[in-house]
Design a protein around this motif. Structure first.
Motif, PDB file in Angstrom:
ATOM      1  N   ILE A 135      47.869  -0.001  -9.772  1.00 57.64           N
ATOM      2  CA  ILE A 135      49.157  -0.276  -9.129  1.00 57.64           C
ATOM      3  C   ILE A 135      49.468  -1.767  -9.193  1.00 57.64           C
ATOM      4  O   ILE A 135      48.612  -2.609  -8.898  1.00 57.64           O
ATOM      5  N   ILE A 136      50.696  -2.096  -9.589  1.00 59.08           N
ATOM      6  CA  ILE A 136      51.176  -3.481  -9.538  1.00 59.08           C
ATOM      7  C   ILE A 136      52.056  -3.591  -8.306  1.00 59.08           C
ATOM      8  O   ILE A 136      53.147  -3.025  -8.245  1.00 59.08           O
ATOM      9  N   GLY A 137      51.579  -4.294  -7.292  1.00 58.03           N
ATOM     10  CA  GLY A 137      52.283  -4.377  -6.022  1.00 58.03           C
ATOM     11  C   GLY A 137      53.060  -5.659  -5.849  1.00 58.03           C
ATOM     12  O   GLY A 137      53.523  -6.269  -6.815  1.00 58.03           O
ATOM     13  N   LYS A 138      53.188  -6.077  -4.603  1.00 63.05           N
ATOM     14  CA  LYS A 138      53.943  -7.289  -4.281  1.00 63.05           C
ATOM     15  C   LYS A 138      53.359  -8.496  -5.001  1.00 63.05           C
ATOM     16  O   LYS A 138      52.141  -8.650  -5.094  1.00 63.05           O
ATOM     17  N   GLY A 139      54.256  -9.358  -5.487  1.00 62.21           N
ATOM     18  CA  GLY A 139      53.803 -10.555  -6.174  1.00 62.21           C
ATOM     19  C   GLY A 139      53.035 -10.269  -7.442  1.00 62.21           C
ATOM     20  O   GLY A 139      52.196 -11.076  -7.864  1.00 62.21           O
ATOM     21  N   ASN A 140      53.282  -9.103  -8.046  1.00 59.87           N
ATOM     22  CA  ASN A 140      52.575  -8.697  -9.267  1.00 59.87           C
ATOM     23  C   ASN A 140      51.066  -8.628  -9.077  1.00 59.87           C
ATOM     24  O   ASN A 140      50.300  -8.785 -10.029  1.00 59.87           O
ATOM     25  N   ARG A 160      53.065   1.755  -1.104  1.00 60.56           N
ATOM     26  CA  ARG A 160      54.389   1.400  -0.609  1.00 60.56           C
ATOM     27  C   ARG A 160      55.393   2.362  -1.240  1.00 60.56           C
ATOM     28  O   ARG A 160      55.140   2.904  -2.316  1.00 60.56           O
ATOM     29  N   ILE A 161      56.539   2.545  -0.588  1.00 62.37           N
ATOM     30  CA  ILE A 161      57.535   3.455  -1.123  1.00 62.37           C
ATOM     31  C   ILE A 161      57.981   3.014  -2.518  1.00 62.37           C
ATOM     32  O   ILE A 161      58.165   3.839  -3.415  1.00 62.37           O
ATOM     33  N   SER A 162      58.117   1.707  -2.725  1.00 61.04           N
ATOM     34  CA  SER A 162      58.534   1.203  -4.038  1.00 61.04           C
ATOM     35  C   SER A 162      57.486   1.502  -5.102  1.00 61.04           C
ATOM     36  O   SER A 162      57.810   1.755  -6.268  1.00 61.04           O
ATOM     37  N   GLU A 163      56.217   1.475  -4.712  1.00 63.78           N
ATOM     38  CA  GLU A 163      55.134   1.745  -5.658  1.00 63.78           C
ATOM     39  C   GLU A 163      55.092   3.224  -6.035  1.00 63.78           C
ATOM     40  O   GLU A 163      54.886   3.569  -7.205  1.00 63.78           O
ATOM     41  N   ALA A 164      55.308   4.088  -5.049  1.00 64.93           N
ATOM     42  CA  ALA A 164      55.315   5.526  -5.333  1.00 64.93           C
ATOM     43  C   ALA A 164      56.486   5.887  -6.238  1.00 64.93           C
ATOM     44  O   ALA A 164      56.323   6.626  -7.224  1.00 64.93           O
ATOM     45  N   LEU A 165      57.660   5.341  -5.921  1.00 67.51           N
ATOM     46  CA  LEU A 165      58.842   5.668  -6.720  1.00 67.51           C
ATOM     47  C   LEU A 165      58.829   4.966  -8.073  1.00 67.51           C
ATOM     48  O   LEU A 165      59.619   5.305  -8.954  1.00 67.51           O
ATOM     49  N   GLY A 166      57.932   3.993  -8.240  1.00 68.14           N
ATOM     50  CA  GLY A 166      57.821   3.287  -9.504  1.00 68.14           C
ATOM     51  C   GLY A 166      56.877   3.938 -10.498  1.00 68.14           C
ATOM     52  O   GLY A 166      56.759   3.475 -11.640  1.00 68.14           O
ATOM     53  N   LEU A 167      56.218   5.018 -10.107  1.00 64.45           N
ATOM     54  CA  LEU A 167      55.319   5.719 -11.040  1.00 64.45           C
ATOM     55  C   LEU A 167      56.134   6.300 -12.195  1.00 64.45           C
ATOM     56  O   LEU A 167      57.212   6.860 -11.984  1.00 64.45           O
ATOM     57  N   THR A 168      55.614   6.162 -13.393  1.00 61.38           N
ATOM     58  CA  THR A 168      56.336   6.632 -14.579  1.00 61.38           C
ATOM     59  C   THR A 168      55.572   7.749 -15.288  1.00 61.38           C
ATOM     60  O   THR A 168      54.464   8.115 -14.890  1.00 61.38           O
ATOM     61  N   GLY A 169      56.174   8.221 -16.351  1.00 66.54           N
ATOM     62  CA  GLY A 169      55.557   9.288 -17.124  1.00 66.54           C
ATOM     63  C   GLY A 169      54.181   8.915 -17.657  1.00 66.54           C
ATOM     64  O   GLY A 169      53.351   9.802 -17.896  1.00 66.54           O
ATOM     65  N   ARG A 170      53.928   7.629 -17.834  1.00 61.03           N
ATOM     66  CA  ARG A 170      52.618   7.191 -18.332  1.00 61.03           C
ATOM     67  C   ARG A 170      51.514   7.405 -17.294  1.00 61.03           C
ATOM     68  O   ARG A 170      50.334   7.389 -17.622  1.00 61.03           O
ATOM     69  N   LEU A 207      42.507  -1.794  -1.062  1.00 60.64           N
ATOM     70  CA  LEU A 207      43.289  -0.576  -1.284  1.00 60.64           C
ATOM     71  C   LEU A 207      44.767  -0.785  -0.982  1.00 60.64           C
ATOM     72  O   LEU A 207      45.635  -0.210  -1.641  1.00 60.64           O
ATOM     73  N   LEU A 208      45.053  -1.616   0.025  1.00 63.55           N
ATOM     74  CA  LEU A 208      46.446  -1.870   0.401  1.00 63.55           C
ATOM     75  C   LEU A 208      47.091  -2.960  -0.452  1.00 63.55           C
ATOM     76  O   LEU A 208      48.318  -3.071  -0.493  1.00 63.55           O
ATOM     77  N   GLY A 209      46.266  -3.795  -1.081  1.00 65.18           N
ATOM     78  CA  GLY A 209      46.813  -4.886  -1.877  1.00 65.18           C
ATOM     79  C   GLY A 209      47.257  -6.064  -1.041  1.00 65.18           C
ATOM     80  O   GLY A 209      48.146  -6.815  -1.433  1.00 65.18           O
ATOM     81  N   HIS A 210      46.640  -6.255   0.137  1.00 66.02           N
ATOM     82  CA  HIS A 210      46.973  -7.399   0.973  1.00 66.02           C
ATOM     83  C   HIS A 210      46.370  -8.667   0.379  1.00 66.02           C
ATOM     84  O   HIS A 210      45.193  -8.681   0.005  1.00 66.02           O
TER      85      HIS A 210
END
Length: 304
Positions: free
Chosen positions: A179-184, A159-169, A273-276
């Motif tokens: 990846i921590i997606g919707k609903g944690n 998801r766009i939020s997941e891609a933009l949420g990637l950090t230096g770690r 893979l999608l986290g559904h």
């Protein structure tokens, strides 16, 4: 006016949804809005403050009146189905806690609606989108940034939020990402080489330092990159490519799933893979694939 006891009950239910079901904040806000709207209608419909006792006496006629009122003010079948689902969930929880019979609410039929199918891009169009996105900026690091984000959406199904949420770690990107997606909800996503290379290329050009606890994708002035920035650059690219308005960041994720299914991927794997949370959500891609095959058949068949 909603009685304090009922307001407290709603708060407790929402807290439970957050803690036990892992519902996302946006989902919780939607639940709250839907249930409060329902309770506000019942207050006006039945008169007087809506406390626990009146709520326990709601009838099928009351439910029909609420649904007719919602449709009358222009609420579509899909939105009404979502509201009814939230109301039923709250009502079921409240009935168990307060010990009353919830049949009138729980037996209310969900409005029928045509589920929207995902709108993926063709394989060639998805590749063209990544290449064209990179041409939208004269600044090399911004061009590399935009290409890296879109490559992650398509190459890893993020998801766009997941891609933009990637950090230096998270960098350099490993073979698999946690990846921590919707609903944690946590999932493991394989990282293909082109995605890893695209992110590495961006990081080499990015003029801002990458901190472990900060997002790697930065805005022009160094702030956190917003989803809207990627939406805008994709809008420009799709106009140049002659693609429909459905060619959005989320369409790249849809394309990932559809193309994986077409290549022989099984639904359970794609679901992971999608986290559904539900397989039924992933099954929409089988309808997309079937529709595509029928379209190809109709164009190619000599009697078509």
């Amino acid at each position: 006016m909603i009685a304090p006891a009922l307001s407290d009950a709603l708060g407790a239910w929402l807290a439970g949804q957050r803690a036990l079901a892992g519902a996302a904040e946006n989902t919780l806000k939607a639940y709250q809005t839907d249930v409060l709207g329902f309770l506000a209608f019942m207050t006006q419909h039945n008169g007087g403050s809506q406390g626990l006792a009146p709520i326990a006496r709601i009838t099928i006629r009351d439910m029909r009146a609420w649904m007719a009122h919602e449709r009358g003010r222009g609420v579509g079948a899909r939105s009404l189905a979502r509201s009814l689902s939230a109301v039923k969930s709250f009502y079921r929880w409240l009935a168990e806690r307060e010990g009353f019979e919830p049949t009138a609410v729980l037996s209310t039929r969900t409005p029928k609606f045509q589920r929207k199918l995902p709108r993926p891009l063709e394989i060639g169009s998805a590749s063209d989108m990544i290449e064209t996105v990179e041409l939208q900026s004269n600044d090399p690091w911004i061009a590399a940034r935009d290409a890296a984000v879109v490559t992650l959406l398509y190459g890893c199904g993020l998801r766009i939020s997941e891609a933009l949420g990637l950090t230096g770690r998270d960098v350099p990107l490993p073979d698999v990402l946690r990846i921590i997606g919707k609903g944690n909800k946590e999932r493991i996503v394989p990282v293909i080489a082109p995605a890893r290379d695209a992110v590495d290329a961006y990081l080499r050009l990015c003029p801002y330092p990458v901190a472990d606890d900060a997002p790697i994708f930065r805005a022009t002035r160094g702030g956190v990159l917003s989803p809207r920035a990627i939406q805008k650059v994709m809008e420009k690219a799709r106009l140049q490519l002659g693609l429909p308005a459905t060619a959005t960041p989320h369409a790249m994720r849809h394309s990932f799933a559809t193309h994986l299914l077409a290549a022989g991927g099984d639904l359970r794997t794609i679901q992971e893979l999608l986290g559904h949370a539900s397989l039924s959500t992933t099954q929409a891609y089988t309808a997309v694939d079937a529709a595509h095959l029928m379209s190809v058949y109709e164009k190619a068949h000599p009697k078509a």
